[in-house]
Scaffold this active site. Structure first.
Site, PDB file in Angstrom:
ATOM      1  N   ASN A 119      -9.750  13.912  16.533  1.00  0.00           N
ATOM      2  CA  ASN A 119     -11.069  13.854  16.187  1.00  0.00           C
ATOM      3  C   ASN A 119     -11.070  12.946  14.938  1.00  0.00           C
ATOM      4  O   ASN A 119     -12.323  12.783  14.914  1.00  0.00           O
ATOM      5  CB  ASN A 119     -11.590  15.428  16.156  1.00  0.00           C
ATOM      6  CG  ASN A 119     -13.029  15.165  15.483  1.00  0.00           C
ATOM      7  OD1 ASN A 119     -13.851  14.782  16.088  1.00  0.00           O
ATOM      8  ND2 ASN A 119     -13.081  15.516  14.303  1.00  0.00           N
ATOM      9  N   TYR A 185     -15.608  -0.864  15.359  1.00  0.00           N
ATOM     10  CA  TYR A 185     -15.726   0.684  15.781  1.00  0.00           C
ATOM     11  C   TYR A 185     -16.051   0.601  17.442  1.00  0.00           C
ATOM     12  O   TYR A 185     -15.139   1.643  18.072  1.00  0.00           O
ATOM     13  CB  TYR A 185     -17.031   1.119  15.412  1.00  0.00           C
ATOM     14  CG  TYR A 185     -17.401   2.598  15.733  1.00  0.00           C
ATOM     15  CD1 TYR A 185     -16.522   3.647  15.132  1.00  0.00           C
ATOM     16  CD2 TYR A 185     -18.316   3.078  16.880  1.00  0.00           C
ATOM     17  CE1 TYR A 185     -16.852   4.916  15.591  1.00  0.00           C
ATOM     18  CE2 TYR A 185     -18.563   4.147  17.172  1.00  0.00           C
ATOM     19  CZ  TYR A 185     -17.856   5.019  16.637  1.00  0.00           C
ATOM     20  OH  TYR A 185     -18.248   6.389  16.640  1.00  0.00           O
ATOM     21  N   LYS A 189     -13.074   2.370  20.175  1.00  0.00           N
ATOM     22  CA  LYS A 189     -13.629   3.614  21.079  1.00  0.00           C
ATOM     23  C   LYS A 189     -13.233   3.209  22.605  1.00  0.00           C
ATOM     24  O   LYS A 189     -13.126   3.991  23.384  1.00  0.00           O
ATOM     25  CB  LYS A 189     -14.980   4.037  20.905  1.00  0.00           C
ATOM     26  CG  LYS A 189     -15.069   4.360  19.374  1.00  0.00           C
ATOM     27  CD  LYS A 189     -14.411   5.818  19.242  1.00  0.00           C
ATOM     28  CE  LYS A 189     -14.755   6.471  18.045  1.00  0.00           C
ATOM     29  NZ  LYS A 189     -13.859   7.829  17.737  1.00  0.00           N
ATOM     30  N   THR A 218     -23.518  12.061  10.923  1.00  0.00           N
ATOM     31  CA  THR A 218     -22.179  12.545  10.300  1.00  0.00           C
ATOM     32  C   THR A 218     -21.931  11.708   9.123  1.00  0.00           C
ATOM     33  O   THR A 218     -22.757  10.787   9.054  1.00  0.00           O
ATOM     34  CB  THR A 218     -21.175  12.400  11.094  1.00  0.00           C
ATOM     35  OG1 THR A 218     -20.662  11.190  11.457  1.00  0.00           O
ATOM     36  CG2 THR A 218     -21.130  13.711  12.380  1.00  0.00           C
TER      37      THR A 218
END
Length: 289
Positions: A119, A185, A189, A218
């Site tokens: 995670n 990013y 991913k 977040t």
């Protein structure tokens, strides 16, 4: 953000819904004696996942970079679940030896691993072309998001082979997008999707999934204020989704990309046979008919 509806037209979920209701898991202690290791568990999504598994009876192993934040999460979970068994290990997921020590320490302490959540992640600002960014910072995002998951996989998969366990990667809808200035990013991913597919091929005993946790505000998302309007999902959505994905009911998702925003019951009822027949929800070139 969520997957465009035309890609998989099912009900879009933003909070816990009946098909992923965690209460039966809490009541029945579904995960009693299961050992669940979570990297990036010092806040946000990782912390909520840890709480849900602890409430479901699991032994929870928290992994993050700082002991003080790990202690805060451990104490918060223990306050909510006094009987919970919780262990903490300090590790930077980029550091091979530290990840190895965390995984082996958990196995030495509890005898096995049943579920691992890779995670831990890193984001970056989306303001300029990558040629104008600090190359070390750009590469640091790749290192945390790719090498960090690889390290967790490298050391935990042999143990998960023994238990027929689960390896869950925190992916992102960004894996399927190409937004200007988001290359570090989104590329990281996207890479994880292919790594997930290799895990299925090379470790078929393990159920591995790359899961978009939903659009959640977040600390990582603070770096990209332009997407905040899309971040409307609750922390409970991914936590409850993970309980379902590792319950045995959705093992057919192994090796595939899954979104917490998809109504899982609808996906199974409407698309399971087609997804399996067409080997869908994986990364590949598609030629229009």
């Amino acid at each position: 953000m969520s997957i465009p509806r035309e890609d998989l037209p099912v009900t879009e979920r933003h909070d816990v819904y009946p098909a992923i209701d965690p209460q039966p898991h809490f009541d029945n202690q579904t995960y009693r004696d299961k050992v669940v290791l979570i990297t990036g568990s010092s806040r946000g999504i990782g912390q909520e996942i840890a709480l849900f598994y602890a409430k479901s009876g699991a032994i929870v192993v928290l992994v993050a970079r700082q002991q003080d934040t790990l202690d805060e999460v451990k104490n918060a979970i223990a306050k909510d679940v006094p009987a919970a068994t919780i262990a903490t290990f300090v590790a930077d997921v980029k550091n091979t030896k530290e990840v190895q020590a965390a995984v082996e320490g958990a196995v030495e302490k509890f005898g096995k691993l049943d579920i691992v959540f890779a995670n831990a992640g890193k984001g970056n600002e989306w303001k300029k072309p990558f040629t104008e960014c600090d190359p070390d910072d750009w590469w640091s995002t790749m290192e945390v998001n790719v090498r960090g998951v690889y390290n967790a996989a490298h050391y935990s998969l042999p143990h998960l082979d023994k238990t027929g366990g689960y390896f869950i990667i925190t992916s992102s809808v960004g894996a399927q997008m190409r937004r200007p200035f988001g290359s570090a990013y989104e590329l990281s991913k996207h890479t994880l999707g292919r790594l997930n597919e290799f895990i299925k091929i090379e470790h078929p005993q393990v159920k591995s999934m790359a899961v978009h946790p939903g659009g959640i505000l977040t600390k990582l998302a603070d770096l990209v204020p332009e997407i905040h309007k899309y971040l409307v999902d609750t922390l409970q959505l991914p936590a409850a989704t993970m309980l379902q994905l590792t319950s045995g009911k959705y093992d057919w998702f192994s090796g595939r990309f899954v979104s917490a925003n998809w109504d899982l019951a609808e996906v199974e009822g409407k698309y399971k046979e087609k997804i399996l027949a067409e080997e869908a929800l994986v990364s590949r070139l598609a030629i229009p008919a």
